[in-house]
Design an enzyme around this catalytic site. Sequence first.
Site, PDB file in Angstrom:
ATOM      1  N   SER A 203       0.840  -1.200   0.000  1.00  0.00           N
ATOM      2  CA  SER A 203       0.000   0.000   0.000  1.00  0.00           C
ATOM      3  C   SER A 203       0.877   1.253   0.000  1.00  0.00           C
ATOM      4  O   SER A 203       1.868   1.312   0.735  1.00  0.00           O
ATOM      5  CB  SER A 203      -0.860  -0.039   1.265  1.00  0.00           C
ATOM      6  N   CYS A 329     -12.246  -0.976  16.464  1.00  0.00           N
ATOM      7  CA  CYS A 329     -13.595  -0.479  16.737  1.00  0.00           C
ATOM      8  C   CYS A 329     -14.554  -1.041  15.709  1.00  0.00           C
ATOM      9  O   CYS A 329     -14.359  -0.853  14.521  1.00  0.00           O
ATOM     10  CB  CYS A 329     -13.630   1.037  16.639  1.00  0.00           C
TER      11      CYS A 329
HETATM   12  N1  PLP Z   1      -2.842  -5.086   5.404  1.00  0.00           N
HETATM   13  C1  PLP Z   1      -2.220  -4.602   6.492  1.00  0.00           C
HETATM   14  C2  PLP Z   1      -1.252  -5.455   7.247  1.00  0.00           C
HETATM   15  C3  PLP Z   1      -2.469  -3.295   6.920  1.00  0.00           C
HETATM   16  O1  PLP Z   1      -1.859  -2.813   8.008  1.00  0.00           O
HETATM   17  C4  PLP Z   1      -3.395  -2.503   6.182  1.00  0.00           C
HETATM   18  C5  PLP Z   1      -3.745  -1.153   6.631  1.00  0.00           C
HETATM   19  O2  PLP Z   1      -3.615  -0.809   7.786  1.00  0.00           O
HETATM   20  C6  PLP Z   1      -4.000  -3.061   5.033  1.00  0.00           C
HETATM   21  C7  PLP Z   1      -3.689  -4.354   4.686  1.00  0.00           C
HETATM   22  C8  PLP Z   1      -4.946  -2.272   4.196  1.00  0.00           C
HETATM   23  O3  PLP Z   1      -4.242  -1.352   3.384  1.00  0.00           O
HETATM   24  P1  PLP Z   1      -5.006  -0.112   2.686  1.00  0.00           P
HETATM   25  O4  PLP Z   1      -5.293   0.867   3.766  1.00  0.00           O
HETATM   26  O5  PLP Z   1      -4.028   0.409   1.691  1.00  0.00           O
HETATM   27  O6  PLP Z   1      -6.212  -0.668   2.042  1.00  0.00           O
END
Ligand code: PLP
Length: 392
Positions: A203, A329
């Site tokens: 991301s 939450c």
């Molecule tokens: N996977 C993990 C381990 C994350 O920490 C997050 C977001 O906090 C996500 C997936 C989701 O990513 P995005 O916010 O880009 O959708």
Amino acid sequence: MKKMKPLVYLDHAATTPLKQEVVNAMLPYFSECYGNPSALYGLGEKSRNVITEQRKMIAKTLGTKGQNIYFTSGGTESDNWAIKSVAEQYRNRGNHIITSKIEHHAVLRVCEYLETKGYEVTYIDVDKQGKVDLEQLQASIRPTTILISIMYANNEVGTIQPIKDIGRIAKKCGIIFHTDAVQAYGQLDIDVEKEHIDLLSVSGHKIFGPKGIGFLYVGKDVKIGSWMHGGSQERQKRAGTENVAGIVGIGRAAEIAYTDRKRKNIILMGLRDYLIQRIEQEIPYVFINGSRKQRLPNNISVCIPFVEAETVLALLDAMGICVSVGSACTSRQTEASHVLLAMGMNENLAHNVIRMTLGEENTKEEVDFVVDKLRECVERLRRMSPNYEKFC
Ligand code: PLP
């Protein structure tokens, strides 16, 4: 002494601010270079070329080639695409998926959805430090197992998983291996080939890049279906006009993250360990969650018994300090974190956990300020706690 910023931001696992270099790199793609990458004239070609450059550059950070990177809207989409796609494409081989109990909801909810469609999912346990049980993983493999999805590093407690070992097990058994590297990418050395990773999610907004952009790495032997149907963008796998400025943003952020990261990590780890040491010395009865050694350079997850983490968060917020709580939450009710419960923590203590995640702009002065304020808050709250009085 450096002047402190009005806000002390210690929640980089939630999101990160854009670096100025990233903003500067993106700006032309909102105005001068606005061509549609699919257009045949020069303005379109400029956009097309810059996307190709970012793809190649990002692939290099993973030890692979450019054609394996597909841009998405972020970590959630990459996880959804990877898991649903394997489930669909390999359905003729089997219907069994292995994941862990501490995955992000972007993985867990997809698995739960697939269970409603006839897939079977095994959720592997973790130990007290949040490390997946490799023996259980190995023993869970069935002839029908088509996918193993285990995160690279945990977003709440920072524990890094034995990814190379998992990759080896998956490869030996001919099973596709997906890892959610949203928290690890940009901080850790990742080599998809050496670690036998078939699919990897990232991301942009976790690496000082923009929100709404991410990518999915797809190994060359992995079949993935078309995720979005329409135009021929992303080699006909994800239709829709590309988010050119976002792609430039994540590309520049990735490049910066991977340049000089060893030096930056030493600084981050120094600050992290200093923060942990001060908390342990100055606040009685605290304990650190997650692995001490296999831990993200920027993560501090601490349980402070006898204080509600949400109250601490609110008090710190009033002083200009941003941290997060180790609970999620949902529908206005605060539930204990599934990660902490899976690590064997009791529900009461899980409500006493706060997470601080550092970024390279944080300073020692900020860390000192945060520990001072945290100690004051905890002392105040504990003075008002009948349970603490009884305990002492
Ligand atoms: N996977 C993990 C381990 C994350 O920490 C997050 C977001 O906090 C996500 C997936 C989701 O990513 P995005 O916010 O880009 O959708």
